[in-house]
Write a protein that holds these residues in place. Structure first.
Motif, PDB file in Angstrom:
ATOM      1  N   ALA A  46       0.828  -1.207   0.000  1.00 21.34           N
ATOM      2  CA  ALA A  46       0.000   0.000   0.000  1.00 21.34           C
ATOM      3  C   ALA A  46       0.862   1.257   0.000  1.00 21.34           C
ATOM      4  N   GLU A  47       1.974   1.206   0.707  1.00 17.23           N
ATOM      5  CA  GLU A  47       2.876   2.363   0.734  1.00 17.23           C
ATOM      6  C   GLU A  47       3.595   2.518  -0.601  1.00 17.23           C
ATOM      7  N   ARG A  48       4.013   1.416  -1.183  1.00 15.92           N
ATOM      8  CA  ARG A  48       4.626   1.488  -2.520  1.00 15.92           C
ATOM      9  C   ARG A  48       3.627   2.097  -3.508  1.00 15.92           C
ATOM     10  N   ALA A  49       2.376   1.667  -3.413  1.00 10.61           N
ATOM     11  CA  ALA A  49       1.347   2.153  -4.329  1.00 10.61           C
ATOM     12  C   ALA A  49       1.137   3.657  -4.171  1.00 10.61           C
ATOM     13  N   GLY A  50       1.181   4.142  -2.951  1.00 14.02           N
ATOM     14  CA  GLY A  50       1.012   5.574  -2.735  1.00 14.02           C
ATOM     15  C   GLY A  50       2.104   6.382  -3.419  1.00 14.02           C
ATOM     16  N   ARG A  51       3.302   5.901  -3.357  1.00 14.04           N
ATOM     17  CA  ARG A  51       4.407   6.618  -4.012  1.00 14.04           C
ATOM     18  C   ARG A  51       4.319   6.503  -5.533  1.00 14.04           C
ATOM     19  N   MET A  52       3.834   5.352  -6.004  1.00 10.71           N
ATOM     20  CA  MET A  52       3.684   5.201  -7.454  1.00 10.71           C
ATOM     21  C   MET A  52       2.587   6.125  -7.972  1.00 10.71           C
ATOM     22  N   ARG A  53       1.530   6.296  -7.203  1.00  9.32           N
ATOM     23  CA  ARG A  53       0.494   7.263  -7.607  1.00  9.32           C
ATOM     24  C   ARG A  53       1.055   8.683  -7.599  1.00  9.32           C
ATOM     25  N   ARG A  54       1.915   8.957  -6.667  1.00  8.82           N
ATOM     26  CA  ARG A  54       2.543  10.281  -6.636  1.00  8.82           C
ATOM     27  C   ARG A  54       3.437  10.472  -7.869  1.00  8.82           C
ATOM     28  N   ALA A  55       4.116   9.422  -8.325  1.00 10.97           N
ATOM     29  CA  ALA A  55       4.913   9.523  -9.552  1.00 10.97           C
ATOM     30  C   ALA A  55       4.023   9.875 -10.733  1.00 10.97           C
ATOM     31  N   ALA A  56       2.823   9.281 -10.780  1.00 12.43           N
ATOM     32  CA  ALA A  56       1.873   9.613 -11.843  1.00 12.43           C
ATOM     33  C   ALA A  56       1.489  11.085 -11.776  1.00 12.43           C
ATOM     34  N   GLU A  57       1.281  11.603 -10.578  1.00 14.73           N
ATOM     35  CA  GLU A  57       0.925  13.016 -10.428  1.00 14.73           C
ATOM     36  C   GLU A  57       2.060  13.927 -10.881  1.00 14.73           C
ATOM     37  N   VAL A  58       3.286  13.551 -10.565  1.00 12.63           N
ATOM     38  CA  VAL A  58       4.436  14.346 -10.997  1.00 12.63           C
ATOM     39  C   VAL A  58       4.533  14.366 -12.516  1.00 12.63           C
ATOM     40  N   LEU A  59       4.358  13.211 -13.129  1.00 10.22           N
ATOM     41  CA  LEU A  59       4.411  13.125 -14.592  1.00 10.22           C
ATOM     42  C   LEU A  59       3.358  14.019 -15.234  1.00 10.22           C
ATOM     43  N   GLU A  60       2.157  13.989 -14.704  1.00  8.00           N
ATOM     44  CA  GLU A  60       1.088  14.800 -15.286  1.00  8.00           C
ATOM     45  C   GLU A  60       1.322  16.284 -15.054  1.00  8.00           C
ATOM     46  N   ALA A  61       1.817  16.642 -13.888  1.00  5.41           N
ATOM     47  CA  ALA A  61       2.061  18.058 -13.603  1.00  5.41           C
ATOM     48  C   ALA A  61       3.170  18.622 -14.471  1.00  5.41           C
ATOM     49  N   ARG A  62       4.124  17.788 -14.839  1.00  5.10           N
ATOM     50  CA  ARG A  62       5.298  18.256 -15.578  1.00  5.10           C
ATOM     51  C   ARG A  62       5.314  17.773 -17.027  1.00  5.10           C
ATOM     52  N   LYS A  63       4.168  17.297 -17.530  1.00  2.17           N
ATOM     53  CA  LYS A  63       4.147  16.648 -18.841  1.00  2.17           C
ATOM     54  C   LYS A  63       4.613  17.565 -19.970  1.00  2.17           C
ATOM     55  N   ASP A  64       4.294  18.847 -19.898  1.00  2.00           N
ATOM     56  CA  ASP A  64       4.709  19.744 -20.978  1.00  2.00           C
ATOM     57  C   ASP A  64       6.223  19.911 -21.012  1.00  2.00           C
ATOM     58  N   ALA A  65       6.833  20.107 -19.850  1.00  2.00           N
ATOM     59  CA  ALA A  65       8.289  20.262 -19.789  1.00  2.00           C
ATOM     60  C   ALA A  65       8.993  18.956 -20.148  1.00  2.00           C
ATOM     61  N   LEU A  66       8.477  17.840 -19.632  1.00  2.00           N
ATOM     62  CA  LEU A  66       9.081  16.544 -19.954  1.00  2.00           C
ATOM     63  C   LEU A  66       8.915  16.222 -21.433  1.00  2.00           C
ATOM     64  N   GLY A  67       7.753  16.561 -21.985  1.00  2.00           N
ATOM     65  CA  GLY A  67       7.546  16.354 -23.415  1.00  2.00           C
ATOM     66  C   GLY A  67       8.522  17.154 -24.256  1.00  2.00           C
ATOM     67  N   ARG A  68       8.750  18.382 -23.855  1.00  2.00           N
ATOM     68  CA  ARG A  68       9.710  19.213 -24.595  1.00  2.00           C
ATOM     69  C   ARG A  68      11.119  18.620 -24.538  1.00  2.00           C
ATOM     70  N   THR A  69      11.493  18.071 -23.386  1.00  2.00           N
ATOM     71  CA  THR A  69      12.799  17.416 -23.272  1.00  2.00           C
ATOM     72  C   THR A  69      12.904  16.268 -24.267  1.00  2.00           C
ATOM     73  N   MET A  70      11.866  15.431 -24.338  1.00  2.00           N
ATOM     74  CA  MET A  70      11.879  14.305 -25.284  1.00  2.00           C
ATOM     75  C   MET A  70      11.981  14.792 -26.719  1.00  2.00           C
TER      76      MET A  70
END
Length: 469
Positions: A46-70
């Motif tokens: 359950a704790e691992r899952a919470g951090r993995m959901r947080r990784a999803a939130e980080v990806l979505e919040a930063r998707k434009d900047a990360l997309g530009r990097t790619m």
């Protein structure tokens, strides 16, 4: 140590340079991975899952900047790069939600009081990843591996170091412990040493046949498991009963997705002779209408290929196909000027004697073939060393079943474009590799499937399956 360069394929400009890490730093990171694994494996799911959901939130919040990097680093269109970041968030959430079920104990019949299997993590897993989907390829490994209790070390393609470092930063920002996921800026010459290090439990690779063979050979010498995805030359088969307009439109997308640089992109279009002329005319027209240009431009359909070396290889493959007797219907030469651009290209009737007939072609180049019947269509489709994906267009159930049963591929999509999906197993046969990523199968590739036998009733009390009797 040698330097790694991040080069913009649209301009040829060097964006950044990074030095490889020294041996002492590599040793520190491998030691950290081993130490972190010993604690991470005990973290509740359950704790691992919470951090993995947080990784999803980080990806979505930063998707434009990360997309530009790619986009700047490997040339994919910006909209597809942003979509890639979003897909990575999807796979993180998928495993956060389903890992507990995928890894749950399974009760088995035996003569003992209780028998069951339990999935246990195995340790640090090395991921050797390619440049074409610089985030997705990594996250489809990392999300299940970390949820299973393993830790990851990434050797990314040397031409996408900024993406590699950004991925490590996502996990760090999501709250994963230091050492749970690390990027190693090392060249390919040091991969064997890492594979053979006793602290590395297993390895996964997506890339070329040569790279896969090298990693599998190194792992085999030290008896370590590997999962390999080594590309493909996917068939796209169209039969007379198909919705031709839908097939043509999908075929163009399937060939040019990611600027034609996708392992599961359709590359060989096998069309029944009764509709081959209509398909050819419509397909060439649609390919010719695609806009080639700056991948940062929202109106661009096809950007550059990743490097000057790949542009040269692509040109040589097209030249060889035409020289061998293929009919050039569109394109056929580099665009020239700034950047590594190759236009959408269509070649028909490449003979089996041409190397291009069986090679994987990475770029917006389509090969067209005619088939007299189902038997010949299957024969042409299977006449390559690869077996990753396949797409079949027919509304005849008997034809559908023949293709599903007889196409030598890890997946067959009927009246649809091949695509990876966290919910579906992904992988190939033949020289496209072995093992599966994604879905339940993906998270169970790097676990110890331990058999547990409890011989007497006292030991079995309270164990899995006790309530079933």
């Amino acid at each position: 140590m040698a330097a790694m360069s991040s080069v913009n394929p649209a301009t040829g400009e060097v964006l950044a340079r990074f030095d490889e890490i020294a041996d002492a730093e590599l040793e520190r990171r491998l030691a950290l991975a081993a130490a972190t694994f010993r604690s991470w494996r005990r973290v509740p799911l359950a704790e691992r899952a919470g951090r993995m959901r947080r990784a999803a939130e980080v990806l979505e919040a930063r998707k434009d900047a990360l997309g530009r990097t790619m986009t700047l680093e490997m040339g994919k269109t910006l909209r597809s790069a942003v979509a890639e970041a979003e897909k990575c968030a999807w796979v993180c959430r998928f495993y956060a939600e389903h890992a507990e079920r995928f890894l749950s104990d399974e009760v088995l019949p035996s003569s003992a009081a209780r028998s069951y299997t339990r999935c246990l993590p195995i340790g640090p897993v090395l991921a050797v990843m390619p440049w074409n989907f610089p985030f997705w390829q990594v996250f489809r490994f990392a999300a299940p591996a970390l949820m299973a209790g393993n830790v990851g070390v990434l050797k990314h393609a040397s031409n996408v170091p900024q993406s590699a470092l950004a991925i490590e930063a996502v996990f760090r920002e999501a709250g994963f412990p230091e050492g749970c996921f690390q990027t190693l800026l090392v060249g390919s010459s040091r991969v064997q040493r890492i594979v053979e290090d006793p602290r590395i439990a297993a390895a996964t690779l997506t890339g070329s046949e040569g790279a896969g063979s090298a990693v599998a050979s190194a792992a085999g010498r030290v008896i370590k498991k590997t999962v390999l995805e080594l590309g493909g030359s996917d068939a796209f088969v169209v039969m007379p009963s198909a919705d031709l307009d839908a097939a043509v439109a999908t075929a163009v997308t399937a060939r040019t997705i990611n600027n034609g640089q996708s392992c599961i992109a359709a590359k060989r279009f096998i069309v029944h002779e009764a509709i081959s002329e209509r398909f050819e005319q419509a397909f060439v027209k649609r390919m010719a209408a695609l806009k080639v240009g700056d991948p940062l431009d929202a109106g661009t359909d096809v950007g550059p290929v990743v490097s000057e070396a790949e542009l040269r290889k692509l040109s040589e493959q097209v030249d060889a196909a035409v020289k061998a007797g293929g009919r050039l219907l569109l394109g056929g030469a580099p665009s020239g000027g700034r950047g590594f651009y190759y236009p959408p290209t269509v070649i028909a009737d490449v003979p089996p004697t041409s190397p291009s007939y069986r090679e994987e072609i990475f770029g917006p180049v389509a090969l067209l073939f005619r088939a007299r019947n189902v038997d010949q269509a299957i024969s042409i489709a299977n006449d390559v060393p690869f077996g990753l994906g396949s797409s079949v267009w027919t509304r005849e159930p008997a034809e559908r079943d023949r293709f599903v049963d007889e196409l030598e591929a890890g997946a067959t999509f009927v009246n649809a474009m091949v695509a990876s999906d966290p919910r579906l197993p992904f992988g190939g046969v033949k020289r496209s590799g072995y093992g599966r990523e994604l879905a339940r199968e993906g998270i169970r590739e790097f676990v110890n499937l331990k058999t547990v036998v409890l011989q007497d009733a006292a030991a079995a009390a309270g164990q899995p399956g006790a309530a079933m009797e």
